[in-house]
Structures are given as C-alpha cells and as structure tokens.
Design a protein around this motif. Structure first.
Motif, PDB file in Angstrom:
ATOM      1  N   LEU A 144     -10.086  -1.859 -92.277  1.00  0.00           N
ATOM      2  CA  LEU A 144     -10.969  -2.646 -93.121  1.00  0.00           C
ATOM      3  C   LEU A 144     -10.105  -3.499 -94.036  1.00  0.00           C
ATOM      4  O   LEU A 144      -9.271  -2.971 -94.783  1.00  0.00           O
ATOM      5  CB  LEU A 144     -11.873  -1.712 -93.929  1.00  0.00           C
ATOM      6  N   ASP A 146      -9.396  -6.331 -96.988  1.00  0.00           N
ATOM      7  CA  ASP A 146      -9.802  -7.063 -98.190  1.00  0.00           C
ATOM      8  C   ASP A 146      -8.632  -7.030 -99.163  1.00  0.00           C
ATOM      9  O   ASP A 146      -8.118  -5.948 -99.467  1.00  0.00           O
ATOM     10  CB  ASP A 146     -11.041  -6.424 -98.826  1.00  0.00           C
ATOM     11  N   LEU A 149      -8.958  -4.671-104.564  1.00  0.00           N
ATOM     12  CA  LEU A 149      -9.780  -3.489-104.835  1.00  0.00           C
ATOM     13  C   LEU A 149      -9.854  -3.336-106.349  1.00  0.00           C
ATOM     14  O   LEU A 149      -8.950  -2.772-106.958  1.00  0.00           O
ATOM     15  CB  LEU A 149      -9.190  -2.243-104.174  1.00  0.00           C
ATOM     16  N   ALA A 155     -16.083  -2.618-101.691  1.00  0.00           N
ATOM     17  CA  ALA A 155     -15.472  -1.703-100.729  1.00  0.00           C
ATOM     18  C   ALA A 155     -16.437  -0.584-100.362  1.00  0.00           C
ATOM     19  O   ALA A 155     -16.583  -0.234 -99.185  1.00  0.00           O
ATOM     20  CB  ALA A 155     -14.183  -1.120-101.305  1.00  0.00           C
ATOM     21  N   ILE A 159     -17.794   0.072 -96.577  1.00  0.00           N
ATOM     22  CA  ILE A 159     -17.560   1.357 -95.909  1.00  0.00           C
ATOM     23  C   ILE A 159     -18.880   1.958 -95.442  1.00  0.00           C
ATOM     24  O   ILE A 159     -18.981   2.501 -94.337  1.00  0.00           O
ATOM     25  CB  ILE A 159     -16.814   2.320 -96.844  1.00  0.00           C
ATOM     26  N   ILE A 172     -11.449   5.312 -90.900  1.00  0.00           N
ATOM     27  CA  ILE A 172     -11.415   4.044 -91.639  1.00  0.00           C
ATOM     28  C   ILE A 172     -10.148   3.988 -92.481  1.00  0.00           C
ATOM     29  O   ILE A 172      -9.851   4.905 -93.251  1.00  0.00           O
ATOM     30  CB  ILE A 172     -12.651   3.903 -92.551  1.00  0.00           C
ATOM     31  N   PHE A 174      -8.547   1.451 -95.197  1.00  0.00           N
ATOM     32  CA  PHE A 174      -8.832   0.289 -96.035  1.00  0.00           C
ATOM     33  C   PHE A 174      -7.511  -0.321 -96.488  1.00  0.00           C
ATOM     34  O   PHE A 174      -6.747   0.301 -97.232  1.00  0.00           O
ATOM     35  CB  PHE A 174      -9.683   0.711 -97.234  1.00  0.00           C
ATOM     36  N   ASN A 176      -5.528  -3.225 -98.468  1.00  0.00           N
ATOM     37  CA  ASN A 176      -5.677  -4.262 -99.488  1.00  0.00           C
ATOM     38  C   ASN A 176      -4.357  -4.558-100.163  1.00  0.00           C
ATOM     39  O   ASN A 176      -3.444  -3.734-100.165  1.00  0.00           O
ATOM     40  CB  ASN A 176      -6.754  -3.879-100.507  1.00  0.00           C
ATOM     41  N   VAL A 194     -11.447   8.436 -96.324  1.00  0.00           N
ATOM     42  CA  VAL A 194     -10.990   7.071 -96.069  1.00  0.00           C
ATOM     43  C   VAL A 194      -9.571   6.911 -96.598  1.00  0.00           C
ATOM     44  O   VAL A 194      -9.271   7.311 -97.725  1.00  0.00           O
ATOM     45  CB  VAL A 194     -11.926   6.042 -96.740  1.00  0.00           C
ATOM     46  N   ILE A 196      -6.427   4.612 -97.898  1.00  0.00           N
ATOM     47  CA  ILE A 196      -6.221   3.340 -98.594  1.00  0.00           C
ATOM     48  C   ILE A 196      -4.742   2.978 -98.517  1.00  0.00           C
ATOM     49  O   ILE A 196      -3.879   3.796 -98.833  1.00  0.00           O
ATOM     50  CB  ILE A 196      -6.654   3.429-100.067  1.00  0.00           C
TER      51      ILE A 196
END
Length: 227
Positions: A144, A146, A149, A155, A159, A172, A174, A176, A194, A196
């Motif tokens: 994902l 972007d 954050l 976000a 999600i 997932i 994420f 960023n 998730v 990050i």
C-alpha cells in the motif's frame, strides 16, 4: 529484517511491525535535498524517487519466500529463494501515484490498483470516492503506497477497503516516505498485523496537522501543482 521485529522509537515506544530504514548519512543527505523549500522540482522528483526505491526494496524483503534451486553457468547448484506469493501494489491517489514508477522498476509485471480517499468537508472524516483493485487481490500480498502518514485517517480507511476485499491484514505492507508517531500508533492500534515501512519518523504534528519538520505537500511538489 524480521517481520515480527519491534522498533524502539525516539520516545522509547516499542511498536510491532514498524520498519524504519537505517538512518545513514546518505539517507539524511537525500532528505536534506527534498526537504529544502527551494529545491527544484526535477531534483525533488529524482531524489525522492531514490528514497522510495529503498522503501520498496525493504517492503519486498518482508514478503514470504520459498526455496528455489538453480544451476549456475559453471554447472554448480545454487540454493536460492523466490517469491512465495502473488504481489500487487495499491496507491492512494494522488500522492501515492508518485511511488508507482519505483515499484514497477523492480517488479516489472506488477499490477497496481488505486484508491481515492478524501476528507469530507462537513464531517472532517475520510471518505472513499473511488477504488479499482485486481479481481484476485484477496490472494495477494499488497504494498500500500502513500508518501505521508500523519493523523492516519486516510491510511485506516484505505486498509479497511483492502480488508473488505478479502486481503489478510498480515498481507498488507504500508510503504510511506515520512510518518509521525500519532499516525503510526493509529494504524498499529487498529491493525496490529499491518507492517509499516518508512524512512523517517518526524517530530510531530503542528496545530494544522502538518508534519514537522516535514516536507510540505508531497503531491503538489512532486507533480508540480498548487493546492
């Protein structure tokens, strides 16, 4: 890097599944260029792309792998690895689209979906306006994308869109560019599985919810538009 690793932040908080890029002098030099308010747009695009490539590579390293043996040109066997699952990218429009090129550069055939979420002017809550995702996304690991954050509202909404389509929370990742602890905490509290990946944890948010020291509006700077 282990997907179960805990990262200790500057505020001595231990957060599961947070993966911060090594804070090398090279990374700091790249951040110095793109954070400069006087940076030329072509420099902003080029050097932010270099950081995004590092983030993408780190995210790919969190995927599951399986053994794969090949024969080398000299006739020896090499016990290697290959991706053990399907992969797709999902960018949160518009700023997340800036990360698509770097993902395609390292995964040439990757499919990329899109999600458009904007804050409702009346309720101030994130609202889903559009999504276009691969039909079989429930069977994929998802990067994902972007760059920012901040509060975490966008976000969280993105999600949830993926979860509603059957994607497993643990599948997932994420990715960023910069984040603050408020946003990280919001995501990890609601969706602890998730992962990050970020290149910088900022000092915090100001009264207008802008990250400090920050980078400005990433999408506007990257695409050459004005808010």
């Amino acid at each position: 890097m282990s997907t179960a690793r805990k990262l200790q932040t500057r505020n001595h908080l231990e957060i599961d599944n947070l993966h911060l890029l090594p804070q090398t002098n090279q990374l700091r030099a790249l951040h110095t260029i793109i954070r400069d308010r006087g940076a030329r747009r072509e420099d902003f695009v080029f050097y932010s792309g270099r950081i995004i490539r590092l983030l993408i590579e780190t995210g790919l390293g969190l995927l599951p792998f399986e053994p794969c043996e090949v024969e080398t040109p000299v006739g020896r066997r090499y016990e290697g690895r290959r991706f053990a699952s399907q992969l797709c990218g999902v960018s949160i429009a518009r700023a997340g689209e800036s990360m698509e090129a770097e993902l395609r550069a390292v995964c040439r055939s990757v499919r990329i979906g899109k999600i458009l979420i904007q804050r409702d002017k009346t309720t101030k809550l994130p609202r889903l306006y559009y999504s276009s995702l691969p039909r079989d996304i429930a069977r994929c690991h998802v990067l994902l994308l972007d760059p920012m954050l901040a509060t975490g509202g966008t976000a969280l909404a993105a999600i949830q869109v993926l979860l509603d389509r059957g994607v497993a929370e643990a599948n997932i990742i994420f990715v960023n560019l910069i984040a603050v602890l408020e946003g990280i905490a919001a995501v990890t509290k609601r969706y602890p599985d998730v992962k990050i990946v970020t290149s910088s944890i900022e000092e915090g948010l100001n009264e207008n919810a802008y990250m400090m020291p920050g980078i400005g509006d990433f999408g506007d700077r990257y695409f050459g538009t004005e808010a």
